[in-house]
Design a protein around this motif. Structure first.
Motif, short mmCIF file in Angstrom:
data_model
loop_
_atom_site.label_atom_id
_atom_site.label_comp_id
_atom_site.label_asym_id
_atom_site.label_seq_id
_atom_site.Cartn_x
_atom_site.Cartn_y
_atom_site.Cartn_z
N ILE A 287 -16.02 -27.86 -17.01
CA ILE A 287 -15.76 -27.47 -15.62
C ILE A 287 -16.08 -28.66 -14.73
N LEU A 288 -15.07 -29.21 -14.08
CA LEU A 288 -15.23 -30.44 -13.30
C LEU A 288 -15.43 -30.18 -11.81
N GLY A 289 -15.17 -28.96 -11.36
CA GLY A 289 -15.32 -28.64 -9.95
C GLY A 289 -14.98 -27.20 -9.68
N THR A 290 -14.95 -26.85 -8.41
CA THR A 290 -14.62 -25.49 -8.00
C THR A 290 -13.23 -25.48 -7.36
N VAL A 291 -12.69 -24.28 -7.22
CA VAL A 291 -11.36 -24.14 -6.63
C VAL A 291 -11.34 -22.85 -5.81
N ALA B 175 -5.48 -29.87 -22.13
CA ALA B 175 -4.81 -29.33 -20.94
C ALA B 175 -5.74 -29.48 -19.75
N THR B 176 -5.17 -29.81 -18.60
CA THR B 176 -5.93 -29.97 -17.36
C THR B 176 -5.41 -29.00 -16.32
N LEU B 177 -6.33 -28.27 -15.70
CA LEU B 177 -6.00 -27.42 -14.56
C LEU B 177 -6.45 -28.14 -13.30
N ALA B 178 -5.53 -28.32 -12.36
CA ALA B 178 -5.82 -29.10 -11.15
C ALA B 178 -5.41 -28.33 -9.91
N HIS B 179 -6.06 -28.67 -8.79
CA HIS B 179 -5.72 -28.12 -7.48
C HIS B 179 -5.57 -29.28 -6.51
N ARG B 180 -4.35 -29.41 -5.94
CA ARG B 180 -4.05 -30.50 -5.00
C ARG B 180 -4.36 -31.86 -5.61
N GLY B 181 -4.03 -32.01 -6.89
CA GLY B 181 -4.20 -33.28 -7.56
C GLY B 181 -5.60 -33.56 -8.07
N ARG B 182 -6.54 -32.65 -7.84
CA ARG B 182 -7.91 -32.82 -8.30
C ARG B 182 -8.15 -31.96 -9.54
N ALA B 183 -8.58 -32.59 -10.62
CA ALA B 183 -8.84 -31.84 -11.85
C ALA B 183 -10.01 -30.90 -11.65
N VAL B 184 -9.85 -29.66 -12.10
CA VAL B 184 -10.89 -28.64 -11.96
C VAL B 184 -11.47 -28.27 -13.33
N VAL B 185 -10.61 -28.11 -14.33
CA VAL B 185 -11.04 -27.77 -15.68
C VAL B 185 -10.28 -28.63 -16.68
N LEU B 186 -11.01 -29.17 -17.64
CA LEU B 186 -10.41 -29.89 -18.75
C LEU B 186 -10.62 -29.08 -20.02
N ALA B 187 -9.55 -28.76 -20.72
CA ALA B 187 -9.63 -27.96 -21.95
C ALA B 187 -9.10 -28.76 -23.12
N ARG B 188 -9.78 -28.62 -24.26
CA ARG B 188 -9.28 -29.20 -25.51
C ARG B 188 -9.29 -28.12 -26.58
N ALA B 189 -8.23 -28.10 -27.37
CA ALA B 189 -8.10 -27.09 -28.42
C ALA B 189 -7.73 -27.75 -29.74
N TRP B 190 -8.41 -27.34 -30.81
CA TRP B 190 -8.00 -27.71 -32.16
C TRP B 190 -7.08 -26.61 -32.68
N LEU B 191 -5.90 -27.02 -33.08
CA LEU B 191 -4.92 -26.12 -33.68
C LEU B 191 -4.83 -26.43 -35.16
N MET B 192 -4.81 -25.38 -35.98
CA MET B 192 -4.86 -25.56 -37.43
C MET B 192 -3.81 -24.71 -38.13
N GLN B 193 -3.37 -25.19 -39.26
CA GLN B 193 -2.44 -24.44 -40.10
C GLN B 193 -3.10 -23.13 -40.55
N ALA B 194 -2.35 -22.03 -40.44
CA ALA B 194 -2.84 -20.74 -40.93
C ALA B 194 -2.55 -20.63 -42.43
N TYR B 195 -3.52 -20.16 -43.18
CA TYR B 195 -3.38 -19.91 -44.61
C TYR B 195 -3.81 -18.47 -44.90
N ASP B 196 -3.36 -17.93 -46.00
CA ASP B 196 -3.74 -16.58 -46.40
C ASP B 196 -5.08 -16.63 -47.13
N THR B 197 -6.16 -16.29 -46.39
CA THR B 197 -7.50 -16.25 -46.98
C THR B 197 -8.10 -14.85 -46.87
N ALA B 198 -7.23 -13.83 -46.82
CA ALA B 198 -7.71 -12.46 -46.67
C ALA B 198 -8.67 -12.07 -47.80
#
Length: 259
Positions: free
Chosen positions: A61-65, A89-112
């Protein structure tokens, strides 16, 4: 009624239901976390990578909005791959970054056949009493949440949360994005100290999922800790009605009010 309305391909208008708890004129950041997860998943699917699932979501969280303003989201792939990707991904308001998000995406496997966890379950929502978080916190987001809770002591509780409001008006989102829009509520559901006397906002949120959330209720087994030098931690094991599905941690800045 919803938390956001789409304005354009990458812009969204926050509604009054995003109103914050520390300051009702500012957005509670929880719905934005869900919106960012939705944007990451939408970008993934648009790129033909729908076989990848999100295993971790990290938010800074880089700031408020303010409430009732437009926000913009930009998504970038930091590590492209067939089985593992890192997306920002960056969420910004009027060009100012408010939240910076990073996500790891992975291959799904059948491990039921291997599925299992030693994390203890919490009682199902129907076994817990209704609790009104608006008795402690103001704001549109808190008012939109239904909570059932069993508090052991201040700073320690099990509870379930759901909302009748969609994340986006007239636009479907995944169960994971919907759950991500509720995760940040954890810091206020079992307070160690009166928020009128002590401020303890979180600076970040990191969520790890070992199973995708299902159902309308999201469960939390939460412990809040304050250290001796103004730093705290809210840590939760998250559940759906099948049992534990992951964990959430939030770093706190703890600030006693001046006498």
């Amino acid at each position: 009624m919803s938390y956001f309305r789409r304005v354009s391909a990458h812009s969204y208008r926050a509604t009054a239901h995003t109103g914050g708890a520390w300051n009702t004129a500012e957005q509670h950041i929880a719905p934005s976390f869900g919106l960012l997860a939705h944007a990451i998943e939408t970008d993934r699917d648009t790129r033909g990578q729908g076989h990848l699932v999100i295993g971790r979501l990290g938010y800074d969280i880089l700031g408020t909005v303010p409430v009732d303003v437009d926000v913009d989201i930009e998504v970038r792939v930091l590590r492209l791959g067939r089985t593992i990707e890192l997306v920002e991904a960056t969420l910004a308001h009027r060009g100012r970054a408010v939240v910076l998000a990073r996500a790891w995406l992975m291959q799904a496997y059948d491990t039921a056949a291997l599925r299992g966890s030693t994390l203890p379950p919490i009682p199902p929502p129907q076994q817990l009493a209704d609790w009104d978080p608006s008795a402690v916190w103001p704001g549109g987001f808190i008012a939109s949440a239904q909570v059932r809770r069993a508090e052991v002591e201040p700073g320690r509780a099990a509870y379930w949360v759901r909302t009748a409001l969609p994340l986006l008006d007239c636009e479907p989102v995944s169960p994971l994005a919907r759950a991500a829009g509720l995760l940040d509520i954890a810091n206020g559901m079992t307070v160690r100290a009166d928020p009128q006397a002590v401020a303890f906002p979180n600076l970040d949120l990191t969520a790890h999922f070992f199973a995708a959330p299902t159902g309308e209720w999201l469960g939390f087994d939460t412990a809040v800790s304050f250290g001796p030098a103004g730093i705290g931690l809210t840590h939760s094991i998250i559940h759906d009605q099948t049992g534990p599905i992951g964990a959430v941690s939030q770093a706190l800045t703890v600030r006693p009010s001046a006498p």
